[in-house]
Enzyme design. Sequence first.
Site, PDB file in Angstrom:
ATOM      1  N   LYS A  66       0.857  -1.192   0.000  1.00 41.05           N
ATOM      2  CA  LYS A  66       0.000   0.000   0.000  1.00 41.05           C
ATOM      3  C   LYS A  66       0.890   1.237   0.000  1.00 41.05           C
ATOM      4  O   LYS A  66       1.919   1.259   0.692  1.00 41.05           O
ATOM      5  CB  LYS A  66      -0.891  -0.030   1.242  1.00 41.05           C
ATOM      6  CG  LYS A  66      -1.924   1.094   1.301  1.00 41.05           C
ATOM      7  CD  LYS A  66      -2.879   0.915   2.494  1.00 41.05           C
ATOM      8  CE  LYS A  66      -3.911   2.029   2.577  1.00 41.05           C
ATOM      9  NZ  LYS A  66      -4.843   1.876   3.706  1.00 41.05           N
ATOM     10  N   SER A  74      -9.926   2.065   2.834  1.00 39.83           N
ATOM     11  CA  SER A  74      -8.998   2.785   1.988  1.00 39.83           C
ATOM     12  C   SER A  74      -7.985   1.902   1.264  1.00 39.83           C
ATOM     13  O   SER A  74      -7.353   2.347   0.310  1.00 39.83           O
ATOM     14  CB  SER A  74      -8.225   3.811   2.834  1.00 39.83           C
ATOM     15  OG  SER A  74      -7.404   3.150   3.787  1.00 39.83           O
ATOM     16  N   SER A 123     -10.275  -0.332   7.018  1.00 38.28           N
ATOM     17  CA  SER A 123      -9.681  -0.253   5.678  1.00 38.28           C
ATOM     18  C   SER A 123      -8.964  -1.485   5.162  1.00 38.28           C
ATOM     19  O   SER A 123      -8.569  -1.508   3.999  1.00 38.28           O
ATOM     20  CB  SER A 123      -8.711   0.916   5.608  1.00 38.28           C
ATOM     21  OG  SER A 123      -9.437   2.092   5.434  1.00 38.28           O
TER      22      SER A 123
HETATM   23  N1  GLN Z   1     -13.500   4.650   6.326  1.00 35.36           N
HETATM   24  C1  GLN Z   1     -12.841   5.010   7.547  1.00 35.36           C
HETATM   25  C2  GLN Z   1     -12.337   6.428   7.436  1.00 35.36           C
HETATM   26  O1  GLN Z   1     -12.521   6.981   6.427  1.00 35.36           O
HETATM   27  C3  GLN Z   1     -11.721   4.064   7.844  1.00 35.36           C
HETATM   28  C4  GLN Z   1     -10.511   4.273   7.020  1.00 35.36           C
HETATM   29  C5  GLN Z   1      -9.358   3.426   7.431  1.00 35.36           C
HETATM   30  O2  GLN Z   1      -9.529   2.393   8.092  1.00 35.36           O
HETATM   31  N2  GLN Z   1      -8.172   3.885   7.089  1.00 35.36           N
HETATM   32  O3  GLN Z   1     -11.768   6.965   8.324  1.00 35.36           O
END
Ligand code: GLN
Length: 483
Positions: free
Chosen positions: A76, A151, A175
Amino acid sequence: MLTYSLTELSGLLKSRKISSVELTQSYLDRIHQLNPAINAYISTNPEISLNQAKQADSRIAHGMSEPLTGIPVAQKDIFCAEGWTTTCGSKMLSNFISPYDAHIIEKFNQTGAVLLGRTNMDEFAMGSSNETSYFGVVHNPWDLEAVPGGSSGGSAAAVAAGMAPAATGTDTGGSIRQPAALCGITGIKPTYGLVSRFGMIAYASSLDQAGPMARTAEDCALLLNIMAGFDPRDSTSVNRQKEDYTADLNRPLTGLKVGLPKEYFTDGLNPEIAKCIEMSCDILRKEGAILHEISLPNSPIAIPAYYVLASAEASSNLERYDGVRYGYRSPSYHDLTDMYKKTRAEGFGAEVKRRIMIGTYVLSAGYYDAYYIKAQKLRRLIANDFSNAFKEIDVILGPTSPQPAFNIGERNNDPVSMYLSDIYTIAVNLAGLPGLSLPAGFSGQGRPIGIQLIGNYFNEARLLNIAHRYQQVTDWHTRRPAL
Ligand code: GLN
């Protein structure tokens, strides 16, 4: 070859039926072919990757290989890797070439894995659909009209599309698990503190945790063996004995106590997902598990508490992007303050700005007690719910996401409906617990459905064991999108 598990690939490499250079090249070819349609990768660097592969081959030839030596792994684009652009999905870091390696990158390098490329992600890991990336939307390999989740959407899409045998992700509120569910792969968010955050670009430091994403639980176990472990450079890294996550994969599930939280099975849950969970309960029962209803009474406050805390931490963490030392700087400004303002106005996307504004607001003197401190108290109540539950049961089973992948663009103008995508995953981060998502079916529309297992602190081995047993008697994880 592009559908083999890590264990199979490792065997082929060890017996020298294939070389790491051949394997890496075939993945690079696949990326070249599919990335225009899927956009799972922000960058590749064939020269570095093939060079690593060559070194891995010589290590294998000298009989010095470890299970992941020579295996290409997609990273990532949030993990700093020396010599690679590390963008975090943002214009702010679009020109940033990292001068050092994150802890997990070091670990993958030490074991001789090959860095295959940098996967796409929501900007600064803020999002649930991979639509906030500066580098464009990622398409779900099962249906190019659908989001892959976020994400870590690029990592999930890359694995699902056979553009990587395995990948890494990070999970602040879901995410790893949510994109794994939406793309039909397996992913685990470890206990907070198990994997070092050194060199992982910070979003909300008290919630962020890195973990593996792959086709099977067994592959995730192999990756977690590399990623987990104490690192003095992260003050929240836990110093505990290293485990072999593959050791107990086959342990029988006889007598396993599984809790089903009644708050998870309400009208908000898509009926097709509810049905997959029912089917999964039958499978676990056949394996010897005992199922109970449990209660996590504070579940409904997880989302509001999270969005206060995560935004507060993000506003503080993202202060460092000021155009001075590294990253983007606005090309035209008239003094220092103007440079800061223009750099941040031009470098950050809308969602990141929204979080910074919320975070700054809840941390400001007049609102700190009303919002930030209050949310911290709610966080404790949520963690207590889980501790109470784990007095009676071994593991919690529930949905990963309230619905299968939605269409690209469908939720762009409604941040709150986007935030609800993480309703079943966020509490796990607030409590610091491990959670795993695994494929458990498909919707009528042919989009993957995932289910989630939540364990007590440091029970990763048990979660992987349950998922592995499940994958011995189901074949959802072996299905592939037609590409
Ligand atoms: N969707 C959540 C956010 O936008 C979690 C994102 C994540 O786990 N990085 O904060």
